[in-house]
Design a protein around this motif. Structure first.
Motif, PDB file in Angstrom:
ATOM      1  N   PRO A 123       0.822  -1.218   0.000  1.00 24.11           N
ATOM      2  CA  PRO A 123       0.000   0.000   0.000  1.00 24.11           C
ATOM      3  C   PRO A 123       0.852   1.263   0.000  1.00 24.11           C
ATOM      4  O   PRO A 123       2.002   1.262   0.461  1.00 24.11           O
ATOM      5  CB  PRO A 123      -0.813  -0.117   1.289  1.00 24.11           C
ATOM      6  N   LEU A 124       0.281   2.304  -0.519  1.00 20.39           N
ATOM      7  CA  LEU A 124       0.898   3.623  -0.487  1.00 20.39           C
ATOM      8  C   LEU A 124       0.958   4.151   0.944  1.00 20.39           C
ATOM      9  O   LEU A 124       1.925   4.793   1.364  1.00 20.39           O
ATOM     10  CB  LEU A 124       0.086   4.561  -1.381  1.00 20.39           C
ATOM     11  N   LEU A 125      -0.105   3.887   1.712  1.00 15.59           N
ATOM     12  CA  LEU A 125      -0.210   4.356   3.093  1.00 15.59           C
ATOM     13  C   LEU A 125      -1.220   3.488   3.818  1.00 15.59           C
ATOM     14  O   LEU A 125      -2.232   3.087   3.227  1.00 15.59           O
ATOM     15  CB  LEU A 125      -0.678   5.813   3.124  1.00 15.59           C
ATOM     16  N   THR A 126      -0.948   3.195   5.074  1.00 16.07           N
ATOM     17  CA  THR A 126      -1.940   2.533   5.917  1.00 16.07           C
ATOM     18  C   THR A 126      -2.172   3.392   7.151  1.00 16.07           C
ATOM     19  O   THR A 126      -1.237   3.966   7.713  1.00 16.07           O
ATOM     20  CB  THR A 126      -1.497   1.122   6.355  1.00 16.07           C
ATOM     21  N   ILE A 127      -3.440   3.481   7.550  1.00 12.97           N
ATOM     22  CA  ILE A 127      -3.845   4.224   8.738  1.00 12.97           C
ATOM     23  C   ILE A 127      -4.633   3.275   9.629  1.00 12.97           C
ATOM     24  O   ILE A 127      -5.601   2.656   9.184  1.00 12.97           O
ATOM     25  CB  ILE A 127      -4.716   5.439   8.366  1.00 12.97           C
ATOM     26  N   GLY A 128      -4.227   3.155  10.878  1.00 11.92           N
ATOM     27  CA  GLY A 128      -4.927   2.276  11.810  1.00 11.92           C
ATOM     28  C   GLY A 128      -4.334   0.883  11.839  1.00 11.92           C
ATOM     29  O   GLY A 128      -3.832   0.373  10.828  1.00 11.92           O
ATOM     30  N   GLU A 129      -4.431   0.257  12.992  1.00 13.60           N
ATOM     31  CA  GLU A 129      -3.838  -1.071  13.170  1.00 13.60           C
ATOM     32  C   GLU A 129      -4.548  -2.146  12.364  1.00 13.60           C
ATOM     33  O   GLU A 129      -3.972  -3.181  12.052  1.00 13.60           O
ATOM     34  CB  GLU A 129      -3.846  -1.439  14.656  1.00 13.60           C
ATOM     35  N   GLY A 130      -5.811  -1.912  12.017  1.00 15.93           N
ATOM     36  CA  GLY A 130      -6.564  -2.937  11.298  1.00 15.93           C
ATOM     37  C   GLY A 130      -6.603  -2.747   9.805  1.00 15.93           C
ATOM     38  O   GLY A 130      -7.417  -3.378   9.115  1.00 15.93           O
ATOM     39  N   ALA A 131      -5.763  -1.887   9.233  1.00 14.76           N
ATOM     40  CA  ALA A 131      -5.822  -1.557   7.805  1.00 14.76           C
ATOM     41  C   ALA A 131      -5.752  -2.811   6.945  1.00 14.76           C
ATOM     42  O   ALA A 131      -5.011  -3.757   7.231  1.00 14.76           O
ATOM     43  CB  ALA A 131      -4.691  -0.603   7.447  1.00 14.76           C
ATOM     44  N   ALA A 132      -6.519  -2.820   5.882  1.00 12.21           N
ATOM     45  CA  ALA A 132      -6.654  -3.989   5.020  1.00 12.21           C
ATOM     46  C   ALA A 132      -5.358  -4.308   4.286  1.00 12.21           C
ATOM     47  O   ALA A 132      -4.625  -3.409   3.850  1.00 12.21           O
ATOM     48  CB  ALA A 132      -7.777  -3.757   4.009  1.00 12.21           C
ATOM     49  N   THR A 133      -5.081  -5.583   4.146  1.00  9.28           N
ATOM     50  CA  THR A 133      -3.942  -6.066   3.366  1.00  9.28           C
ATOM     51  C   THR A 133      -4.451  -7.038   2.308  1.00  9.28           C
ATOM     52  O   THR A 133      -5.481  -7.697   2.481  1.00  9.28           O
ATOM     53  CB  THR A 133      -2.922  -6.781   4.260  1.00  9.28           C
ATOM     54  N   ILE A 134      -3.711  -7.120   1.200  1.00 11.32           N
ATOM     55  CA  ILE A 134      -4.105  -8.025   0.117  1.00 11.32           C
ATOM     56  C   ILE A 134      -3.739  -9.453   0.493  1.00 11.32           C
ATOM     57  O   ILE A 134      -2.595  -9.747   0.859  1.00 11.32           O
ATOM     58  CB  ILE A 134      -3.424  -7.608  -1.197  1.00 11.32           C
ATOM     59  N   VAL A 135      -4.729 -10.333   0.384  1.00 13.19           N
ATOM     60  CA  VAL A 135      -4.520 -11.746   0.680  1.00 13.19           C
ATOM     61  C   VAL A 135      -4.104 -12.491  -0.572  1.00 13.19           C
ATOM     62  O   VAL A 135      -3.176 -13.293  -0.570  1.00 13.19           O
ATOM     63  CB  VAL A 135      -5.796 -12.369   1.277  1.00 13.19           C
ATOM     64  N   SER A 136      -4.808 -12.204  -1.669  1.00  9.66           N
ATOM     65  CA  SER A 136      -4.490 -12.883  -2.925  1.00  9.66           C
ATOM     66  C   SER A 136      -4.979 -12.045  -4.087  1.00  9.66           C
ATOM     67  O   SER A 136      -5.856 -11.191  -3.945  1.00  9.66           O
ATOM     68  CB  SER A 136      -5.139 -14.273  -2.977  1.00  9.66           C
ATOM     69  N   GLU A 137      -4.383 -12.300  -5.240  1.00  6.59           N
ATOM     70  CA  GLU A 137      -4.797 -11.635  -6.462  1.00  6.59           C
ATOM     71  C   GLU A 137      -4.649 -12.649  -7.588  1.00  6.59           C
ATOM     72  O   GLU A 137      -3.568 -12.876  -8.121  1.00  6.59           O
ATOM     73  CB  GLU A 137      -3.929 -10.406  -6.728  1.00  6.59           C
ATOM     74  N   GLN A 138      -5.750 -13.312  -7.903  1.00  5.32           N
ATOM     75  CA  GLN A 138      -5.734 -14.345  -8.926  1.00  5.32           C
ATOM     76  C   GLN A 138      -7.091 -14.419  -9.599  1.00  5.32           C
ATOM     77  O   GLN A 138      -8.096 -13.979  -9.051  1.00  5.32           O
ATOM     78  CB  GLN A 138      -5.390 -15.704  -8.312  1.00  5.32           C
ATOM     79  N   SER A 139      -7.077 -14.963 -10.810  1.00  6.40           N
ATOM     80  CA  SER A 139      -8.302 -15.074 -11.619  1.00  6.40           C
ATOM     81  C   SER A 139      -8.999 -13.725 -11.769  1.00  6.40           C
ATOM     82  O   SER A 139     -10.231 -13.646 -11.816  1.00  6.40           O
ATOM     83  CB  SER A 139      -9.267 -16.093 -10.991  1.00  6.40           C
ATOM     84  N   GLY A 140      -8.185 -12.661 -11.819  1.00  3.57           N
ATOM     85  CA  GLY A 140      -8.761 -11.335 -12.050  1.00  3.57           C
ATOM     86  C   GLY A 140      -9.495 -10.759 -10.866  1.00  3.57           C
ATOM     87  O   GLY A 140     -10.246  -9.793 -11.011  1.00  3.57           O
ATOM     88  N   VAL A 141      -9.271 -11.330  -9.658  1.00  5.01           N
ATOM     89  CA  VAL A 141      -9.952 -10.848  -8.459  1.00  5.01           C
ATOM     90  C   VAL A 141      -8.913 -10.595  -7.375  1.00  5.01           C
ATOM     91  O   VAL A 141      -8.013 -11.402  -7.163  1.00  5.01           O
ATOM     92  CB  VAL A 141     -10.997 -11.867  -7.955  1.00  5.01           C
ATOM     93  N   VAL A 142      -9.036  -9.452  -6.710  1.00  4.91           N
ATOM     94  CA  VAL A 142      -8.164  -9.159  -5.582  1.00  4.91           C
ATOM     95  C   VAL A 142      -8.965  -9.306  -4.299  1.00  4.91           C
ATOM     96  O   VAL A 142     -10.120  -8.888  -4.222  1.00  4.91           O
ATOM     97  CB  VAL A 142      -7.541  -7.749  -5.687  1.00  4.91           C
ATOM     98  N   ARG A 143      -8.356  -9.953  -3.304  1.00  2.00           N
ATOM     99  CA  ARG A 143      -9.026 -10.196  -2.027  1.00  2.00           C
ATOM    100  C   ARG A 143      -8.225  -9.542  -0.898  1.00  2.00           C
ATOM    101  O   ARG A 143      -7.004  -9.630  -0.867  1.00  2.00           O
ATOM    102  CB  ARG A 143      -9.178 -11.690  -1.767  1.00  2.00           C
ATOM    103  N   TRP A 144      -8.967  -8.903   0.003  1.00  2.00           N
ATOM    104  CA  TRP A 144      -8.355  -8.261   1.167  1.00  2.00           C
ATOM    105  C   TRP A 144      -8.861  -8.921   2.441  1.00  2.00           C
ATOM    106  O   TRP A 144      -9.939  -9.535   2.469  1.00  2.00           O
ATOM    107  CB  TRP A 144      -8.743  -6.788   1.255  1.00  2.00           C
ATOM    108  N   LYS A 145      -8.110  -8.725   3.509  1.00  2.00           N
ATOM    109  CA  LYS A 145      -8.640  -8.988   4.840  1.00  2.00           C
ATOM    110  C   LYS A 145      -8.199  -7.847   5.749  1.00  2.00           C
ATOM    111  O   LYS A 145      -7.173  -7.193   5.512  1.00  2.00           O
ATOM    112  CB  LYS A 145      -8.177 -10.333   5.389  1.00  2.00           C
TER     113      LYS A 145
END
Length: 654
Positions: free
Chosen positions: A614-636
């Motif tokens: 990420p360019l910037l994260t704010i807060g301890e719970g900021a979303a991160t990318i879990v996977s990026e496949q089959s044209g879909v990006v998933r965050w948690k």
């Protein structure tokens, strides 16, 4: 929401954001390939209140382009030119306006708007505003030389609690002054401020000074005219701007104009207020006797307040004071009383005068309700309002439940508050209150809503603003007239709200003390003296958060002037992208832990891959990318937080 036709009025879709009457401006509609088979697109404009249709042409684009672009030419027939799009596709009819995409005809109220003539100063949309309530920001040594005025109750900066509700509330006097502000300017720079907003500086008989006794001089308690000159010069030396606070709706009952005319019908100033027989009874703001209301039918008032060389509007914008503009108090009520509605006329009078004096000055105005109809780009440059951002942000991030005060809290407050039980909007409340007032709504704090409702509310209230006004609206999470957001939202919610105010179109507003997590259950209680010498009063040190957000906004101008597309609004998550030809920034905001179910098709961004870092994260719970496949990006996400991702600019077909 995904793969729908899109237009927002920004420079990505409109070739000339400041046209003149009779100009013809190319405007474009963007339709994702996934939307389906498009048969025809029309531009519907409103000319002298009559609908008019122009066919749009499809522009050439690459064979593998993710979007089709349609262009039409909008003729500026009226000063505020309304338009929307009509699309035939997939065997259906669609209307596209500033509120969204509809399969039924829609009223003109949410049409896009393009405003003829010059807009706000070029610097305004990229500003980061810092609001200072003058009595509570900082004391210089000079402040100690002034005795407490006879109307005031002397208070100790770090020891006397602020009384949020009671007879003493407007009279508590902590003695902040203009030289005190000047001595703390490095702090403003350190949190990223570029525009300083000062609440009233004129002599009055209250700590808020909205009951002005005169407009022609700075209150001597603040250091007088010379202190303002010193402060403005110091602000400008640092490359910052500064605006004052002017009340166009009323004066104080000790103002020379009112004193000359009260019980004196023969006085020339009588026409400047709404007096009854014998000039004894008069109209006052919300019935508060100390705030008599101006009658803008008065030519004398117009001259002395706006048009004269030494008028209240003019005096402070010229040397040696050189303010960079005004925030107008109670702008929504100015010129309105009963059958009278002179609001637009007076707002335009002030706008024209300010522009004449300084074309680079900004004019912002308070409107606490549905502000759009009063902000059409030909009067105020932007709105200080709460309906389109502050209120729904509080609701989405709301704590939801507030405990009743304990007996110990009530007993502790007994020596501070004058009564043990008061009533607000019909709700009995203890003198010590554990929930935030919610903008006059008769309930205990904001009710909790889902992301879908946040977006519906936001779009409902933002749609009526022209884009040129929208980017100058003040995005506040709180102000001196509201409870503090820190009390209203979940733990970690203030960081999320702050990130949203910096990333959505509009001018982010930091109310002094937000960076220290200060709390207050209403506007008066939120006016807490800054904790310069008492670190124990710093509830949360968020200076780094505001500094990072301001720096990111400076480095990525798209966050100030780029278009916006909403991609996801569901439950605990909001996702949108700010876009221009030069760059794009994706914003992922969450209020709670979100598992891998938070996903987005990469095709919705038309940029291919999303960078993992990420360019910037704010807060301890900021979303991160879990996977990026089959044209879909998933965050948690593990909790409240916001993540920003840098993306390429948009390739718009020509």
């Amino acid at each position: 929401m995904l793969f729908q036709p899109h237009h927002d009025g920004s420079a990505l879709y409109v070739d000339n954001l400041n046209p003149h009457l009779e100009d013809t401006v190319p405007v474009r509609l963007r339709i994702p390939v996934e939307f389906g088979s498009v048969e025809k697109v029309w531009l519907r404009s409103v000319r002298d209140a009559e609908p008019h249709y122009d066919a749009a042409d499809r522009l050439e684009s690459a064979a593998d382009a993710a979007d089709s672009w349609y262009e039409a030419h909008l003729t500026i027939v009226n000063p505020v030119q309304k338009y929307r799009w009509f699309v035939q596709a997939n065997g259906r009819k669609y209307w596209v306006n500033a509120q969204g995409v509809f399969t039924h005809d829609v009223p003109d109220a949410a049409d896009f708007r393009l405003v003829a003539g010059p807009g706000a100063p070029e610097w305004a949309p990229s500003a980061v505003m810092y609001q200072i309530f003058v009595d509570r920001f900082a004391r210089s040594a000079q402040a100690d030389t002034h005795p407490t005025p006879e109307w005031a109750i002397a208070c100790s900066w770090d020891e006397t609690p602020v009384i949020g509700r009671g007879p003493e509330t407007p009279y508590q006097f902590y003695g902040g002054d203009l030289d005190g502000i000047r001595e703390k300017l490095d702090h403003l720079v350190s949190v990223g401020a570029t525009l300083v907003y000062l609440t009233p500086m004129f002599a009055a008989r209250s700590n808020h000074r909205y009951d002005a006794a005169a407009f022609a001089e700075v209150d001597p308690l603040l250091g007088g005219d010379d202190a303002l000159v010193r402060l403005v010069e110091a602000i400008h030396e640092r490359g910052l701007k500064v605006i004052g606070d002017l009340t166009t709706n009323h004066s104080g009952d000790m103002h020379e104009w009112f004193r000359a005319s009260y019980k004196n019908p023969e006085a020339p100033e009588s026409e400047m207020y709404y007096f009854g027989e014998g000039n004894e009874d008069y109209v006052a703001w919300l019935g508060v006797p100390s705030l008599p209301k101006f009658n803008w039918h008065s030519e004398r008032l117009r001259r002395r307040f706006v048009l004269d060389d030494d008028s209240m509007v003019a005096r402070w914008l010229k040397p040696p004071f050189n303010l960079d503009g005004w925030r107008i108090d109670v702008g929504n009520m100015t010129g309105r009383h009963g059958y009278d509605d002179l609001n637009h006329e007076i707002a335009k009078l002030i706008r024209d005068r300010v522009t004449e004096l300084n074309p680079d000055a900004v004019l912002l105005s308070e409107s606490t309700s549905d502000a759009g109809p009063d902000f059409q780009g030909d009067t105020w440059h932007g709105a200080m309002t709460y309906t389109n951002f502050t209120r729904p942000a509080w609701q989405w991030l709301s704590r939801g439940e507030w405990p009743e005060p304990t007996q110990e809290q009530i007993e502790d407050a007994a020596g501070v508050n004058t009564s043990s039980l008061l009533s607000v909007s019909g709700i009995p409340v203890p003198a010590v209150q554990t929930w935030p007032d919610y903008y006059g709504v008769p309930q205990k704090g904001p009710d909790r809503i889902e992301a879908e409702q946040f977006l519906e509310t936001h779009l409902s209230f933002i749609a009526a603003f022209p884009w040129s006004v929208r980017v100058c609206n003040m995005n506040a999470i709180d102000t001196h007239d509201t409870a503090r957001a820190a009390l209203a939202v979940i733990p970690g919610g203030q960081e999320v709200a702050a990130a949203l105010q910096f990333c959505l179109p509009g001018i982010p507003l930091i109310f002094a003390g937000d960076e220290f997590g200060l709390e207050g259950f209403n506007g008066e209680a939120s006016r807490t003296p800054m904790p310069w010498e008492d670190p124990s009063r710093i509830l949360r040190d968020l200076r780094g958060v505001y500094r990072a957000l301001a720096e990111t906004r400076r480095r990525h101008p798209v966050l100030a002037d780029g278009g916006i597309r909403w991609l996801h609004a569901e439950g605990d998550a909001l996702i949108f992208v700010r876009e221009s030809r030069d760059e794009s920034v994706l914003v992922v905001a969450t209020r709670a832990a979100v598992d891998e179910g938070l996903e987005l098709p990469c095709a919705a961004l038309t940029h291919g891959e999303i960078p993992r870092e990420p360019l910037l994260t704010i807060g301890e719970g900021a979303a991160t990318i879990v996977s990026e496949q089959s044209g879909v990006v998933r965050w948690k996400s593990s909790g409240p937080g916001v993540s920003l991702f840098s993306l390429p600019g948009v390739v718009a077909a020509k």
